[in-house]
Design a protein around this motif. Structure first.
Motif, PDB file in Angstrom:
ATOM      1  N   VAL A   1       0.851  -1.182   0.000  1.00 56.45           N
ATOM      2  CA  VAL A   1       0.000   0.000   0.000  1.00 56.45           C
ATOM      3  C   VAL A   1       0.894   1.241   0.000  1.00 56.45           C
ATOM      4  N   ALA A   2       0.601   2.187  -0.891  1.00 56.57           N
ATOM      5  CA  ALA A   2       1.364   3.442  -0.947  1.00 56.57           C
ATOM      6  C   ALA A   2       0.380   4.601  -0.972  1.00 56.57           C
ATOM      7  N   VAL A   3       0.486   5.476   0.010  1.00 59.57           N
ATOM      8  CA  VAL A   3      -0.471   6.573   0.143  1.00 59.57           C
ATOM      9  C   VAL A   3       0.247   7.891   0.428  1.00 59.57           C
ATOM     10  N   ARG A   4      -0.106   8.897  -0.343  1.00 59.00           N
ATOM     11  CA  ARG A   4       0.314  10.275  -0.100  1.00 59.00           C
ATOM     12  C   ARG A   4       1.810  10.431   0.097  1.00 59.00           C
ATOM     13  N   ASN A   5       2.576   9.680  -0.671  1.00 57.95           N
ATOM     14  CA  ASN A   5       4.000   9.964  -0.704  1.00 57.95           C
ATOM     15  C   ASN A   5       4.221  11.171  -1.613  1.00 57.95           C
ATOM     16  N   ARG A   6       5.295  11.928  -1.317  1.00 56.36           N
ATOM     17  CA  ARG A   6       5.486  13.195  -2.018  1.00 56.36           C
ATOM     18  C   ARG A   6       5.720  12.988  -3.510  1.00 56.36           C
ATOM     19  N   ALA A   7       6.324  11.865  -3.895  1.00 53.80           N
ATOM     20  CA  ALA A   7       6.588  11.588  -5.315  1.00 53.80           C
ATOM     21  C   ALA A   7       5.796  10.344  -5.740  1.00 53.80           C
ATOM     22  N   GLY A   8       6.477   9.333  -6.278  1.00 54.45           N
ATOM     23  CA  GLY A   8       5.750   8.162  -6.751  1.00 54.45           C
ATOM     24  C   GLY A   8       5.316   7.255  -5.604  1.00 54.45           C
ATOM     25  N   GLY A   9       4.155   6.650  -5.757  1.00 54.51           N
ATOM     26  CA  GLY A   9       3.771   5.623  -4.797  1.00 54.51           C
ATOM     27  C   GLY A   9       4.572   4.364  -5.079  1.00 54.51           C
ATOM     28  N   PHE A  10       4.408   3.839  -6.296  1.00 55.15           N
ATOM     29  CA  PHE A  10       5.185   2.694  -6.776  1.00 55.15           C
ATOM     30  C   PHE A  10       5.994   3.197  -7.969  1.00 55.15           C
ATOM     31  N   TYR A  11       7.320   3.159  -7.843  1.00 55.89           N
ATOM     32  CA  TYR A  11       8.184   3.866  -8.785  1.00 55.89           C
ATOM     33  C   TYR A  11       9.322   2.963  -9.254  1.00 55.89           C
ATOM     34  N   ALA A  12       9.451   2.810 -10.574  1.00 56.95           N
ATOM     35  CA  ALA A  12      10.501   1.946 -11.123  1.00 56.95           C
ATOM     36  C   ALA A  12      11.867   2.632 -11.162  1.00 56.95           C
ATOM     37  N   ASN A  13      11.910   3.943 -10.992  1.00 55.01           N
ATOM     38  CA  ASN A  13      13.185   4.664 -10.813  1.00 55.01           C
ATOM     39  C   ASN A  13      14.218   4.359 -11.898  1.00 55.01           C
ATOM     40  N   HIS A  14      13.827   4.423 -13.155  1.00 50.68           N
ATOM     41  CA  HIS A  14      14.765   4.211 -14.273  1.00 50.68           C
ATOM     42  C   HIS A  14      15.292   2.781 -14.315  1.00 50.68           C
ATOM     43  N   HIS A  15      14.549   1.830 -13.805  1.00 46.77           N
ATOM     44  CA  HIS A  15      15.037   0.442 -13.832  1.00 46.77           C
ATOM     45  C   HIS A  15      15.160  -0.002 -15.292  1.00 46.77           C
ATOM     46  N   PRO A  16      16.300  -0.631 -15.645  1.00 40.09           N
ATOM     47  CA  PRO A  16      16.462  -1.043 -17.041  1.00 40.09           C
ATOM     48  C   PRO A  16      15.849  -2.405 -17.348  1.00 40.09           C
ATOM     49  N   GLY A  17      14.993  -2.916 -16.457  1.00 40.05           N
ATOM     50  CA  GLY A  17      14.314  -4.191 -16.695  1.00 40.05           C
ATOM     51  C   GLY A  17      12.951  -4.172 -16.032  1.00 40.05           C
ATOM     52  N   GLY A  18      12.285  -5.314 -16.073  1.00 38.09           N
ATOM     53  CA  GLY A  18      10.933  -5.394 -15.543  1.00 38.09           C
ATOM     54  C   GLY A  18      10.895  -5.695 -14.053  1.00 38.09           C
ATOM     55  N   ILE A  19       9.774  -5.348 -13.450  1.00 40.54           N
ATOM     56  CA  ILE A  19       9.506  -5.589 -12.026  1.00 40.54           C
ATOM     57  C   ILE A  19       8.111  -6.207 -11.953  1.00 40.54           C
ATOM     58  N   ASP A  20       7.882  -7.054 -10.945  1.00 39.84           N
ATOM     59  CA  ASP A  20       6.534  -7.605 -10.731  1.00 39.84           C
ATOM     60  C   ASP A  20       5.782  -6.707  -9.752  1.00 39.84           C
ATOM     61  N   TRP A  21       4.703  -6.100 -10.220  1.00 44.79           N
ATOM     62  CA  TRP A  21       3.843  -5.249  -9.375  1.00 44.79           C
ATOM     63  C   TRP A  21       2.506  -5.967  -9.275  1.00 44.79           C
ATOM     64  N   ILE A  22       2.244  -6.601  -8.143  1.00 45.11           N
ATOM     65  CA  ILE A  22       1.098  -7.498  -8.049  1.00 45.11           C
ATOM     66  C   ILE A  22       0.212  -7.126  -6.859  1.00 45.11           C
ATOM     67  N   HIS A  23      -1.070  -6.873  -7.097  1.00 48.75           N
ATOM     68  CA  HIS A  23      -2.034  -6.671  -6.002  1.00 48.75           C
ATOM     69  C   HIS A  23      -1.626  -5.542  -5.046  1.00 48.75           C
ATOM     70  N   ASN A  24      -1.262  -4.410  -5.601  1.00 51.22           N
ATOM     71  CA  ASN A  24      -0.943  -3.262  -4.758  1.00 51.22           C
ATOM     72  C   ASN A  24      -2.067  -2.226  -4.830  1.00 51.22           C
ATOM     73  N   THR A  25      -2.111  -1.360  -3.825  1.00 50.24           N
ATOM     74  CA  THR A  25      -3.097  -0.277  -3.808  1.00 50.24           C
ATOM     75  C   THR A  25      -2.383   1.045  -3.554  1.00 50.24           C
ATOM     76  N   ALA A  26      -2.718   2.048  -4.358  1.00 44.57           N
ATOM     77  CA  ALA A  26      -2.102   3.374  -4.223  1.00 44.57           C
ATOM     78  C   ALA A  26      -3.176   4.441  -4.204  1.00 44.57           C
ATOM     79  N   MET A  27      -2.894   5.519  -3.466  1.00 41.77           N
ATOM     80  CA  MET A  27      -3.829   6.645  -3.430  1.00 41.77           C
ATOM     81  C   MET A  27      -3.082   7.923  -3.065  1.00 41.77           C
ATOM     82  N   GLY A  28      -3.355   8.974  -3.810  1.00 35.10           N
ATOM     83  CA  GLY A  28      -2.922  10.304  -3.392  1.00 35.10           C
ATOM     84  C   GLY A  28      -1.436  10.573  -3.444  1.00 35.10           C
ATOM     85  N   ASN A  29      -0.685   9.731  -4.173  1.00 34.74           N
ATOM     86  CA  ASN A  29       0.718  10.051  -4.381  1.00 34.74           C
ATOM     87  C   ASN A  29       0.811  11.022  -5.558  1.00 34.74           C
TER      88      ASN A  29
END
Ligand code: CA
Ligand code: CA
Length: 423
Positions: A275-303
């Protein structure tokens, strides 16, 4: 059964470590323990002093150095006694010109449980960082620890395999001494281990009001799993003032290093049921990753951006919309920016609220009160049971996810961090 030892705020290292004559310091206890032993930490405040620094090495001052290992099936345990709450206060440890590591763990097969680390200092004004706990060993468990109210990073996984960071909290940490005083290095939890450091898991942890990011996996040589973790209000302090980056989960990236220095296999981190809520920047952020990431069953709001898949080309020379991600069954509550750098054609994206025309609003949730994220943990140390983001009766999100081969209720999985109760 191993032996039992005791450490207490009013103890003495001249004692014998018994319940009646406890030691004063963890270091004294470590001298005496063997694999399979338990060191009970009595409640109260342990005020560390500068003279207690165990080791000065290079630019670092290691205050408590745990370098004795347990063994398989016989860990050495350092844990709170009963319901007592030991607090290790490092605010008086200010070694000039040194970075502070409050607890450096070089040992393996250790289990640390049920205590708090507060007030870790930064003394340098140039580029620097201090750390509450730095793990360099393997097969360690960190359970129900709190890293708070200091200038240091909470937990840093620098090296080692098969470590579990379970039900720990990092909050209100801000380096207001070095650099521009915004605390740009102070994350709640960091995974920055080199190649060979496999099998590490963060579970049930929370990070809030850390001056930089909640969780940061930049420069990782191997994949890490973060599950059932909450990151909120990072990049701001309790007064709401903006500080540094403020991503909830900064789950990758290598900065601007030369492409030839990237790992041969780019780690595929797993971020699930977070869960990512009201973070100042990205809630879920790949940050220039040069490959894939598994993002599964997450909830975000207000980032600022709930899901930002910013990637990097293979040569690591230019930033691009990220590819190769598996983006499955996530919820982004409509707000500021739901996604960024999202090219559906180069990712597997299914079952997310941002994939199609799925309409929903606050009525679809039992609660959207993010203050609930700070609630007291359960007696067993688990995350509090709160209604935040739980789906309401008749929610339009029920059964709108895709089947991932995991257990679910009803006709299909529900997107987001929680499956609705059967009704
Ligand atoms: Ca960071
Ligand atoms: Ca369901």
């Amino acid at each position: 059964m191993g032996a039992e030892w005791y450490v207490a705020p009013g103890g003495s290292d001249e004692g014998d470590g018994s319940k009646g004559r406890p030691f004063a310091t963890v270091l004294k206890a470590q001298e005496r323990v063997s694999a399979g032993d338990t060191v009970y930490l009595r409640g109260g405040t342990y005020r560390l002093e500068e003279g207690q620094v165990a080791q000065h090495r290079g630019m670092w001052a290691h205050v408590i150095l745990l370098d004795k290992s347990g063994s398989k099936g016989s860990p050495i345990r350092y844990e709170a006694y009963g319901d007592e709450r030991p607090v290790f206060d490092f605010s008086a440890v200010k070694p000039e010109g040194k970075r502070v590591t409050a607890v450096l763990v070089r040992g393996s097969w250790l289990h640390l449980k049920g205590f708090e680390i507060s007030g870790v200092q930064v003394t340098m004004t140039g580029h620097t960082q201090s750390i509450c706990v730095d793990n360099q060993g393997s097969e360690n468990v960190y359970e129900n620890l709190v890293f708070r109210d200091g200038q240091a990073i909470g937990f840093w996984l620098g090296r080692g395999s098969n470590n579990l960071i379970l039900n720990c909290d990092a909050h209100d940490n801000h380096d207001f001494t070095s650099g521009n005083k915004r605390g740009g290095n102070v994350d709640g939890f960091g995974f920055h281990a080199p190649r060979g450091s496999v099998g590490n898991v963060f579970r049930g942890c929370r990070a809030w009001h850390n001056s930089d990011d909640g969780f940061d996996f930049i420069s990782a040589g191997e994949a890490v799993t973060v599950e059932e973790c909450w990151a909120f209000l990072n990049g701001t302090n309790a007064k709401g003032e903006p500080l540094a980056d403020g991503n909830g989960f900064k789950a990758g990236g290598y900065g601007a290093i030369d492409g030839g220095r990237l790992p041969a296999v780019i780690p595929r981190h797993v971020v699930r049921r977070c869960v990512a809520v009201r973070n100042r920047a990205g809630g879920f952020y790949a940050n220039h990753h040069p490959g894939g990431i598994d993002w599964i069953h997450n909830t975000a709001m207000g980032n600022r951006t709930d899901f930002n898949f910013l990637g990097r080309n293979e040569e690591n020379t230019a930033s691009v919309p990220g590819g190769g991600h598996r983006i499955l069954n996530n919820v982004a509550y409509p707000g500021r920016a739901v996604t960024a750098n999202f090219d559906r054609s180069i990712n597997e994206s299914r079952g997310n609220t941002f994939d199609g025309e799925l309409r929903f609003d606050r009525r679809d949730f039992l609660s959207l009160d993010h203050e609930l994220l700070k609630a007291e943990r359960r007696p067993d140390g688990g995350l509090p049971e709160v209604p935040l983001f739980r789906l309401s009766r008749g929610s339009r999100l029920i059964d709108r996810g895709v089947d991932l081969g995991e257990a679910y209720r009803g006709k299909a999985p529900d997107p987001g961090a929680y499956e609705a109760e059967e009704r």
